[in-house]
Design a protein around this motif. Sequence first.
Motif, mmCIF file in Angstrom:
data_model
loop_
_atom_site.group_PDB
_atom_site.id
_atom_site.type_symbol
_atom_site.label_atom_id
_atom_site.label_comp_id
_atom_site.label_asym_id
_atom_site.label_seq_id
_atom_site.Cartn_x
_atom_site.Cartn_y
_atom_site.Cartn_z
ATOM 1 N N TRP A 12 0.832 -1.218 0.000
ATOM 2 C CA TRP A 12 0.000 0.000 0.000
ATOM 3 C C TRP A 12 0.859 1.258 0.000
ATOM 4 N N ARG A 13 1.985 1.174 0.708
ATOM 5 C CA ARG A 13 2.810 2.393 0.827
ATOM 6 C C ARG A 13 3.529 2.669 -0.487
ATOM 7 N N TYR A 14 3.822 3.902 -0.713
ATOM 8 C CA TYR A 14 4.664 4.290 -1.843
ATOM 9 C C TYR A 14 5.266 5.648 -1.514
ATOM 10 N N ALA A 15 6.328 5.955 -2.225
ATOM 11 C CA ALA A 15 6.994 7.243 -1.982
ATOM 12 C C ALA A 15 6.106 8.333 -2.569
ATOM 13 N N THR A 16 5.382 8.991 -1.715
ATOM 14 C CA THR A 16 4.328 9.924 -2.129
ATOM 15 C C THR A 16 4.923 11.185 -2.755
ATOM 16 N N LYS A 17 4.476 11.481 -3.950
ATOM 17 C CA LYS A 17 4.994 12.681 -4.630
ATOM 18 C C LYS A 17 4.091 13.882 -4.373
ATOM 19 N N LYS A 18 2.766 13.604 -4.277
ATOM 20 C CA LYS A 18 1.824 14.713 -4.105
ATOM 21 C C LYS A 18 1.029 14.473 -2.825
ATOM 22 N N GLU A 69 13.071 22.300 -4.750
ATOM 23 C CA GLU A 69 11.653 22.700 -4.832
ATOM 24 C C GLU A 69 10.706 21.501 -4.939
ATOM 25 N N GLN A 70 11.078 20.414 -4.332
ATOM 26 C CA GLN A 70 10.175 19.253 -4.337
ATOM 27 C C GLN A 70 8.932 19.623 -3.517
ATOM 28 N N PRO A 71 7.739 19.469 -4.113
ATOM 29 C CA PRO A 71 6.524 19.992 -3.476
ATOM 30 C C PRO A 71 6.156 19.309 -2.153
ATOM 31 N N GLN A 72 6.664 18.097 -1.959
ATOM 32 C CA GLN A 72 6.331 17.373 -0.720
ATOM 33 C C GLN A 72 6.696 18.192 0.528
ATOM 34 N N ILE A 73 7.767 18.954 0.410
ATOM 35 C CA ILE A 73 8.269 19.722 1.571
ATOM 36 C C ILE A 73 7.213 20.714 2.068
ATOM 37 N N ALA A 138 20.978 6.285 11.023
ATOM 38 C CA ALA A 138 19.799 7.136 10.788
ATOM 39 C C ALA A 138 18.909 6.537 9.696
ATOM 40 N N TYR A 139 19.538 5.916 8.691
ATOM 41 C CA TYR A 139 18.753 5.294 7.616
ATOM 42 C C TYR A 139 17.907 4.130 8.155
ATOM 43 N N LEU A 140 18.436 3.429 9.155
ATOM 44 C CA LEU A 140 17.620 2.355 9.753
ATOM 45 C C LEU A 140 16.355 2.938 10.368
ATOM 46 N N VAL A 156 4.460 8.692 3.463
ATOM 47 C CA VAL A 156 5.808 9.244 3.636
ATOM 48 C C VAL A 156 6.498 9.304 2.284
ATOM 49 N N CYS A 157 7.300 10.316 2.094
ATOM 50 C CA CYS A 157 8.254 10.291 0.984
ATOM 51 C C CYS A 157 9.658 10.387 1.574
ATOM 52 N N PRO A 158 10.439 9.286 1.467
ATOM 53 C CA PRO A 158 11.844 9.376 1.889
ATOM 54 C C PRO A 158 12.589 10.177 0.837
ATOM 55 N N MET A 159 13.511 11.010 1.241
ATOM 56 C CA MET A 159 14.167 11.880 0.255
ATOM 57 C C MET A 159 15.655 12.080 0.520
ATOM 58 N N GLU A 160 16.412 11.878 -0.565
ATOM 59 C CA GLU A 160 17.834 12.254 -0.546
ATOM 60 C C GLU A 160 18.065 13.474 -1.428
ATOM 61 N N GLY A 161 17.010 13.875 -2.118
ATOM 62 C CA GLY A 161 17.130 14.996 -3.038
ATOM 63 C C GLY A 161 17.053 16.327 -2.307
ATOM 64 N N PHE A 162 18.104 16.644 -1.593
ATOM 65 C CA PHE A 162 18.175 17.938 -0.912
ATOM 66 C C PHE A 162 19.639 18.290 -0.733
ATOM 67 N N SER A 199 2.116 -0.120 -10.400
ATOM 68 C CA SER A 199 2.668 -1.357 -9.814
ATOM 69 C C SER A 199 4.056 -1.092 -9.248
ATOM 70 N N LYS A 200 4.373 -1.835 -8.223
ATOM 71 C CA LYS A 200 5.715 -1.741 -7.630
ATOM 72 C C LYS A 200 6.740 -2.295 -8.609
ATOM 73 N N VAL A 201 7.820 -1.592 -8.768
ATOM 74 C CA VAL A 201 8.911 -2.104 -9.605
ATOM 75 C C VAL A 201 10.005 -2.604 -8.664
ATOM 76 N N ARG A 202 10.211 -3.892 -8.670
ATOM 77 C CA ARG A 202 11.215 -4.483 -7.790
ATOM 78 C C ARG A 202 11.972 -5.569 -8.534
ATOM 79 N N LYS A 203 13.216 -5.836 -8.118
ATOM 80 C CA LYS A 203 13.962 -6.958 -8.679
ATOM 81 C C LYS A 203 13.190 -8.241 -8.412
HETATM 82 C C1 LIG Z 1 16.934 7.034 0.649
HETATM 83 C C2 LIG Z 1 15.870 7.394 -0.353
HETATM 84 C C3 LIG Z 1 15.925 8.616 -0.997
HETATM 85 C C4 LIG Z 1 14.897 8.993 -1.872
HETATM 86 N N1 LIG Z 1 14.894 10.268 -2.402
HETATM 87 C C5 LIG Z 1 13.789 10.697 -3.069
HETATM 88 C C6 LIG Z 1 13.632 12.068 -3.419
HETATM 89 O O1 LIG Z 1 14.476 12.908 -3.155
HETATM 90 N N2 LIG Z 1 12.507 12.442 -4.062
HETATM 91 C C7 LIG Z 1 11.512 11.550 -4.363
HETATM 92 O O2 LIG Z 1 10.492 11.962 -4.915
HETATM 93 N N3 LIG Z 1 11.618 10.248 -4.033
HETATM 94 C C8 LIG Z 1 12.722 9.803 -3.382
HETATM 95 N N4 LIG Z 1 12.820 8.480 -2.992
HETATM 96 C C9 LIG Z 1 11.737 7.533 -3.335
HETATM 97 C C10 LIG Z 1 12.192 6.394 -4.233
HETATM 98 O O3 LIG Z 1 12.284 6.836 -5.555
HETATM 99 C C11 LIG Z 1 11.199 5.227 -4.077
HETATM 100 O O4 LIG Z 1 11.206 4.789 -2.743
HETATM 101 C C12 LIG Z 1 11.522 4.070 -5.005
HETATM 102 O O5 LIG Z 1 11.373 4.433 -6.349
HETATM 103 C C13 LIG Z 1 10.629 2.859 -4.733
HETATM 104 O O6 LIG Z 1 9.262 3.193 -4.856
HETATM 105 P P1 LIG Z 1 8.224 3.074 -3.657
HETATM 106 O O7 LIG Z 1 8.902 3.596 -2.412
HETATM 107 O O8 LIG Z 1 7.094 3.966 -4.083
HETATM 108 O O9 LIG Z 1 7.832 1.651 -3.530
HETATM 109 C C14 LIG Z 1 13.850 8.077 -2.156
HETATM 110 C C15 LIG Z 1 13.840 6.839 -1.518
HETATM 111 C C16 LIG Z 1 14.818 6.501 -0.617
HETATM 112 C C17 LIG Z 1 14.716 5.186 0.124
#
Ligand SMILES: Cc1cc2nc3c(=O)[nH]c(=O)nc-3n(C[C@H](O)[C@H](O)[C@H](O)COP(=O)(O)O)c2cc1C
Length: 212
Positions: A12-18, A69-73, A138-140, A156-162, A199-203
């Motif tokens: 259900w979870r995904y890295a939320t963009k909006k 300028e990622q809108p999630q912030i 911290a990543y854990l 949640v959106c995890p982010m390294e883009g900053f 769909s989830k893209v995974r290995k």
């Molecule tokens: C450490 C880490 C950094 C990430 N940085 C960003 C980010 O800066 N912006 C963003 O939109 N998504 C970011 N993501 C989200 C990933 O793109 C996403 O988790 C991955 O494509 C898998 O998709 P899912 O989490 O929706 O299943 C990051 C994820 C992780 C774990």
Amino acid sequence: MTNIDYIDQLKWRYATKKFDSTRAISDNDLEKLLDAIQLSASSYGLQPYEVMVIKDEETRKKLHLAAFEQPQILDASYVFVFAANTVIDEGYLDRYINNIVETRNMTKEDLSGMKNMIMNAVISQSAENKIEWAKKQAYLALGNLLSAAAHYQLDVCPMEGFNAAQFDEILNLKEKNLASAVIATVGFRHKDDGLQHTSKVRKPKEELFNRI
Ligand SMILES: Cc1cc2nc3c(=O)[nH]c(=O)nc-3n(C[C@H](O)[C@H](O)[C@H](O)COP(=O)(O)O)c2cc1C
């Protein structure tokens, strides 16, 4: 979502963009997420990081610019900044040992062997190595946050883009002996965020796991 299978929660979870900026997570939900972070495992239990929990709009405007300028912030309820401790010295270790002494009703002498071990394994390392190690811890905690949020149906959106240097500056982290490692925005997905339906893209498991 608590009665739903754990794997389905993770699907259900995904890295939320909006995020839906009209919805705010409750204080109770926030505390659950903070509990999950607090309960995270860490090497030797040292938890060598702190987490900035940011709601303030003015601060978020600055962070938004420093995060491409990622809108999630701006649209999420909170921005969490996981920041590594940059001073991990004997004093830091002593504070941890004191915590164990009080929590478990032990004496410092009981823990002298443990202290020596951590002094040799961690505290004696170079400052750079310790910061890298602290960031891994911290990543854990970030991972735990992602799973806990899925459990409580929070997004949640995890982010390294900053820009970490700019984040450190905006949040005065240097003065606090902290360095930002990774961030996460927390709130509710917007119904128009198309990614939630993809769909989830995974290995494949055959590629991901080597069973021997
Ligand atoms: C450490 C880490 C950094 C990430 N940085 C960003 C980010 O800066 N912006 C963003 O939109 N998504 C970011 N993501 C989200 C990933 O793109 C996403 O988790 C991955 O494509 C898998 O998709 P899912 O989490 O929706 O299943 C990051 C994820 C992780 C774990």
